[in-house]
Design an enzyme around this catalytic site. Structure first.
Site, PDB file in Angstrom:
ATOM      1  N   LEU A 129       6.822   4.683  19.713  1.00 38.68           N
ATOM      2  CA  LEU A 129       6.917   4.410  21.155  1.00 38.68           C
ATOM      3  C   LEU A 129       5.940   3.791  21.864  1.00 38.68           C
ATOM      4  O   LEU A 129       6.023   2.716  22.371  1.00 38.68           O
ATOM      5  CB  LEU A 129       7.218   5.720  21.918  1.00 38.68           C
ATOM      6  CG  LEU A 129       7.597   5.467  23.436  1.00 38.68           C
ATOM      7  CD1 LEU A 129       8.771   5.088  23.621  1.00 38.68           C
ATOM      8  CD2 LEU A 129       7.655   7.003  24.042  1.00 38.68           C
ATOM      9  N   HIS A 130       4.607   4.229  21.604  1.00 37.55           N
ATOM     10  CA  HIS A 130       3.370   3.774  22.061  1.00 37.55           C
ATOM     11  C   HIS A 130       3.229   3.119  23.594  1.00 37.55           C
ATOM     12  O   HIS A 130       1.909   3.146  24.090  1.00 37.55           O
ATOM     13  CB  HIS A 130       2.922   2.522  21.141  1.00 37.55           C
ATOM     14  CG  HIS A 130       2.743   2.732  19.852  1.00 37.55           C
ATOM     15  ND1 HIS A 130       2.234   3.889  19.395  1.00 37.55           N
ATOM     16  CD2 HIS A 130       3.405   2.329  18.795  1.00 37.55           C
ATOM     17  CE1 HIS A 130       2.385   3.943  18.114  1.00 37.55           C
ATOM     18  NE2 HIS A 130       3.084   2.977  17.556  1.00 37.55           N
ATOM     19  N   CYS A 150      -1.523  -3.616  15.075  1.00 39.36           N
ATOM     20  CA  CYS A 150      -1.089  -3.317  13.755  1.00 39.36           C
ATOM     21  C   CYS A 150      -1.612  -4.343  12.511  1.00 39.36           C
ATOM     22  O   CYS A 150      -1.205  -5.463  12.849  1.00 39.36           O
ATOM     23  CB  CYS A 150       0.199  -3.040  13.365  1.00 39.36           C
ATOM     24  SG  CYS A 150       0.938  -2.679  11.673  1.00 39.36           S
ATOM     25  N   GLU A 172       0.786  -1.278   0.124  1.00 42.66           N
ATOM     26  CA  GLU A 172       0.064   0.163   0.050  1.00 42.66           C
ATOM     27  C   GLU A 172       0.935   1.212  -0.023  1.00 42.66           C
ATOM     28  O   GLU A 172       2.019   1.113   0.572  1.00 42.66           O
ATOM     29  CB  GLU A 172      -0.867   0.249   1.344  1.00 42.66           C
ATOM     30  CG  GLU A 172      -2.152  -1.270   1.326  1.00 42.66           C
ATOM     31  CD  GLU A 172      -2.518  -1.143   2.592  1.00 42.66           C
ATOM     32  OE1 GLU A 172      -3.311  -1.972   2.945  1.00 42.66           O
ATOM     33  OE2 GLU A 172      -2.337  -0.075   3.571  1.00 42.66           O
ATOM     34  N   CYS A 197       3.581  -6.254  16.144  1.00 39.77           N
ATOM     35  CA  CYS A 197       2.839  -5.384  16.975  1.00 39.77           C
ATOM     36  C   CYS A 197       1.469  -5.720  17.006  1.00 39.77           C
ATOM     37  O   CYS A 197       0.697  -5.849  15.925  1.00 39.77           O
ATOM     38  CB  CYS A 197       3.202  -3.904  16.267  1.00 39.77           C
ATOM     39  SG  CYS A 197       4.772  -3.268  16.320  1.00 39.77           S
ATOM     40  N   CYS A 205      -2.118   1.457   8.564  1.00 41.99           N
ATOM     41  CA  CYS A 205      -1.272   0.605   7.986  1.00 41.99           C
ATOM     42  C   CYS A 205      -1.998  -0.823   7.742  1.00 41.99           C
ATOM     43  O   CYS A 205      -2.454  -1.551   8.667  1.00 41.99           O
ATOM     44  CB  CYS A 205      -0.381   0.717   8.955  1.00 41.99           C
ATOM     45  SG  CYS A 205       1.307  -0.453   8.944  1.00 41.99           S
ATOM     46  N   SER A 225      10.122   6.107   9.759  1.00 41.63           N
ATOM     47  CA  SER A 225       9.437   5.775  11.249  1.00 41.63           C
ATOM     48  C   SER A 225      10.028   4.283  11.450  1.00 41.63           C
ATOM     49  O   SER A 225       9.770   3.158  10.599  1.00 41.63           O
ATOM     50  CB  SER A 225       7.984   5.625  11.248  1.00 41.63           C
ATOM     51  OG  SER A 225       7.501   5.230  12.263  1.00 41.63           O
ATOM     52  N   CYS A 242       5.282  -7.451   7.510  1.00 40.52           N
ATOM     53  CA  CYS A 242       6.289  -6.957   8.565  1.00 40.52           C
ATOM     54  C   CYS A 242       6.313  -8.153   9.437  1.00 40.52           C
ATOM     55  O   CYS A 242       5.342  -8.804   9.704  1.00 40.52           O
ATOM     56  CB  CYS A 242       5.800  -5.774   9.223  1.00 40.52           C
ATOM     57  SG  CYS A 242       6.906  -5.011  10.607  1.00 40.52           S
ATOM     58  N   GLU A 279       9.145  -2.639   8.360  1.00 36.49           N
ATOM     59  CA  GLU A 279       9.882  -1.962   9.140  1.00 36.49           C
ATOM     60  C   GLU A 279      11.127  -1.528   8.420  1.00 36.49           C
ATOM     61  O   GLU A 279      11.930  -2.317   8.040  1.00 36.49           O
ATOM     62  CB  GLU A 279      10.204  -2.861  10.403  1.00 36.49           C
ATOM     63  CG  GLU A 279      11.229  -2.625  11.430  1.00 36.49           C
ATOM     64  CD  GLU A 279      11.277  -0.809  11.700  1.00 36.49           C
ATOM     65  OE1 GLU A 279      10.300  -0.477  12.100  1.00 36.49           O
ATOM     66  OE2 GLU A 279      12.351  -0.266  11.610  1.00 36.49           O
TER      67      GLU A 279
HETATM   68  N1  SAH Z   1       7.233  -0.340  11.200  1.00 38.71           N
HETATM   69  C1  SAH Z   1       7.434   1.218  11.417  1.00 38.71           C
HETATM   70  C2  SAH Z   1       6.760   2.095  10.156  1.00 38.71           C
HETATM   71  C3  SAH Z   1       5.326   1.572   9.849  1.00 38.71           C
HETATM   72  S1  SAH Z   1       4.092   1.620  10.799  1.00 38.71           S
HETATM   73  C4  SAH Z   1       7.077   1.714  12.667  1.00 38.71           C
HETATM   74  O1  SAH Z   1       6.160   0.808  13.345  1.00 38.71           O
HETATM   75  O2  SAH Z   1       7.240   2.813  13.070  1.00 38.71           O
HETATM   76  C5  SAH Z   1       3.606   3.482  10.892  1.00 38.71           C
HETATM   77  C6  SAH Z   1       3.029   3.957  11.935  1.00 38.71           C
HETATM   78  O3  SAH Z   1       1.659   3.683  12.154  1.00 38.71           O
HETATM   79  C7  SAH Z   1       3.696   3.448  13.337  1.00 38.71           C
HETATM   80  O4  SAH Z   1       3.950   4.336  14.130  1.00 38.71           O
HETATM   81  C8  SAH Z   1       2.861   2.453  13.892  1.00 38.71           C
HETATM   82  O5  SAH Z   1       3.013   2.287  15.278  1.00 38.71           O
HETATM   83  C9  SAH Z   1       1.570   3.082  13.483  1.00 38.71           C
HETATM   84  N2  SAH Z   1       0.485   2.043  13.389  1.00 38.71           N
HETATM   85  C10 SAH Z   1       0.271   0.860  13.194  1.00 38.71           C
HETATM   86  N3  SAH Z   1      -1.134   0.394  13.301  1.00 38.71           N
HETATM   87  C11 SAH Z   1      -1.702   1.354  13.892  1.00 38.71           C
HETATM   88  C12 SAH Z   1      -3.287   1.633  14.243  1.00 38.71           C
HETATM   89  N4  SAH Z   1      -3.920   0.519  14.226  1.00 38.71           N
HETATM   90  N5  SAH Z   1      -3.471   2.714  14.896  1.00 38.71           N
HETATM   91  C13 SAH Z   1      -2.556   3.778  14.672  1.00 38.71           C
HETATM   92  N6  SAH Z   1      -1.395   3.545  14.449  1.00 38.71           N
HETATM   93  C14 SAH Z   1      -0.961   2.465  13.896  1.00 38.71           C
HETATM   94 FE1  SF4 Z   2       5.500  -3.845  11.726  1.00 39.43          FE
HETATM   95 FE2  SF4 Z   2       5.334  -0.992  12.169  1.00 39.43          FE
HETATM   96 FE3  SF4 Z   2       3.104  -2.419  12.020  1.00 39.43          FE
HETATM   97 FE4  SF4 Z   2       4.830  -2.701  13.981  1.00 39.43          FE
HETATM   98  S1  SF4 Z   2       3.699  -1.130  13.643  1.00 39.43           S
HETATM   99  S2  SF4 Z   2       4.010  -4.457  12.912  1.00 39.43           S
HETATM  100  S3  SF4 Z   2       6.936  -2.634  13.196  1.00 39.43           S
HETATM  101  S4  SF4 Z   2       4.848  -2.138  10.526  1.00 39.43           S
END
Ligand code: SAH
Ligand code: SF4
Length: 367
Positions: free
Chosen positions: A241-242, A145, A118, A142, A359, A217, A138, A186
């Site tokens: 960070l989260h 995600c 995407e 997480c 994402c 990121s 990925c 990532e």
């Molecule tokens: N892997 C990298 C970049 C891709 S994800 C990373 O994790 O930083 C891009 C951003 O979207 C990251 O900050 C991720 O934590 C966030 N993200 C993923 N799923 C999400 C969701 N359901 N709601 C809000 N942010 C989300």
């Molecule tokens: Fe991968 Fe970023 Fe999604 Fe975590 S938030 S699973 S590192 S794409």
């Protein structure tokens, strides 16, 4: 032929899943979108042509933005057919696109090995931001995600990343002014390809996007944050960070469990000191998980007196997930408290929620 598509890097320190083992794109032809002028010079000389052809080729690829060798009318026919046979300018086809009421557009691009990713275009005034994927899927897993849920298919090449930006540019018919590597994947487990893509996007003879407008990121791969801080360009860094509470972060982001928050804190301090640049922390607010008073106190402690910016976002609910977004009021509480201890904070509005812009969601839906 010397120049090779840079695919991925492995680090001696990370001991991450070695993504060089992951499947490669089926099309082994050299993607010209990943080539610097030097690479193009090597290419044309290998094809028995004078060096100046590389400049002409570069101008067709970037200034004129052509997608076909047949359009490169000042190149000899023989060279054009050699290029056609050994190289490529486009490797993906749009498989779906969705337009949001807020103006953003989301695309699903499919490569010839069937892998799809995407990317998103987000216009704002006379600016246009592109959100790009660095991997198909990925491996980091997480919990919140949609991309993490289905694992890694493969890493993308530099050319495949650049092509997403070009797709956004061509669909909007205007220049892309900033790029965020915040799509699927990532970037720091695909470091070399990501950096090569950033350099093509930054190169004045490429897309000419200022380094500060190119953001990566990461979920927090510490050795690569350190490596990134030593790159000569002023690229921007965002870290997901989260949570600043170890047990919460471990549960939300199991892929980075091996690096403690203390190590992240140190690495970010070193990053700020070395580069003088302000990194961003991404913080998706999840009701009852990382939006409690205790979490807020830890977050303030993690950030206060450091050079950083906190980007709060309400979690994008993904189908099948039990996580829910916090309320807007809670986001305001977080912003107020962070600001009160001197931490620069914004609440980011999620763009394109009506088109599954979070994402990985379109890919999940389209299969
Ligand atoms: N892997 C990298 C970049 C891709 S994800 C990373 O994790 O930083 C891009 C951003 O979207 C990251 O900050 C991720 O934590 C966030 N993200 C993923 N799923 C999400 C969701 N359901 N709601 C809000 N942010 C989300
Ligand atoms: Fe991968 Fe970023 Fe999604 Fe975590 S938030 S699973 S590192 S794409």
């Amino acid at each position: 032929m010397q120049p090779q598509e840079q695919q991925s890097s492995t680090s001696t320190d990370t001991n991450l899943r070695d993504d060089t083992q992951a499947p490669r794109p089926r099309d082994a032809r050299l993607n010209l979108l990943s080539c610097s002028l030097r690479d193009l010079e090597t290419l044309v000389t290998d094809l028995g042509q004078p060096k100046f052809r590389a400049k002409q080729l570069e101008s067709w690829i970037w200034d004129k933005g052509v997608a076909s060798f047949a359009d490169m009318t000042n190149l000899p026919k023989a060279l054009r057919s050699e290029l056609e046979a050994h190289t490529t300018l486009r490797t993906s086809k749009p498989a779906a696109s969705l337009h949001s009421s807020d103006g953003s557009r989301k695309y699903l691009l499919r490569y010839d090995d069937g892998v799809s990713v995407e990317c998103v275009g987000m216009p704002s005034g006379n600016r246009l931001a592109a959100c790009v994927s660095t991997q198909a899927g990925c491996a980091m897993g997480c919990a919140f995600c949609a991309t993490g849920a289905s694992g890694l298919t493969r890493s993308l090449t530099a050319g495949e990343m650049v092509e997403q930006v070009i797709h956004v540019r061509d669909d909007f018919g205007t220049r892309v002014t900033s790029v965020v590597m915040m799509g699927q994947g990532e970037p720091f487990v695909n470091y070399d390809a990501t950096l090569a893509a950033l350099r093509r996007l930054n190169d004045p003879a490429g897309l000419g996007i200022g380094a500060r407008h190119l953001t990566v990121s990461t979920c927090g791969i510490i050795p690569m944050i350190t490596r990134f801080s030593r790159e000569p360009e002023q690229f921007t860094l965002a870290v997901s960070l989260h949570s600043a509470v170890q047990r919460t972060r471990d549960a939300l982001m199991p892929g980075v469990k091996r690096w403690s928050l203390l190590r992240l804190y140190d690495a970010m301090g070193e990053y700020a000191e070395r580069t003088g640049r302000r990194p961003t922390y991404e913080y998706a607010l999840i009701r009852g998980v990382n939006d409690t008073d205790e979490e807020l106190t830890y977050l303030c402690d993690f950030c206060r007196d450091t050079l950083c910016h906190v980007n709060l976002i309400l979690l994008n609910a993904t189908p099948g997930s039990h996580f829910e977004p916090s309320s807007q009021r809670r986001a305001n509480d977080f912003a107020r408290r962070l600001e009160s201890v001197g931490v620069e904070t914004t609440i980011r509005n999620s763009r394109g929620t009506d088109i599954d812009a979070a994402c990985g969601q379109l890919r999940q839906r389209m299969g």
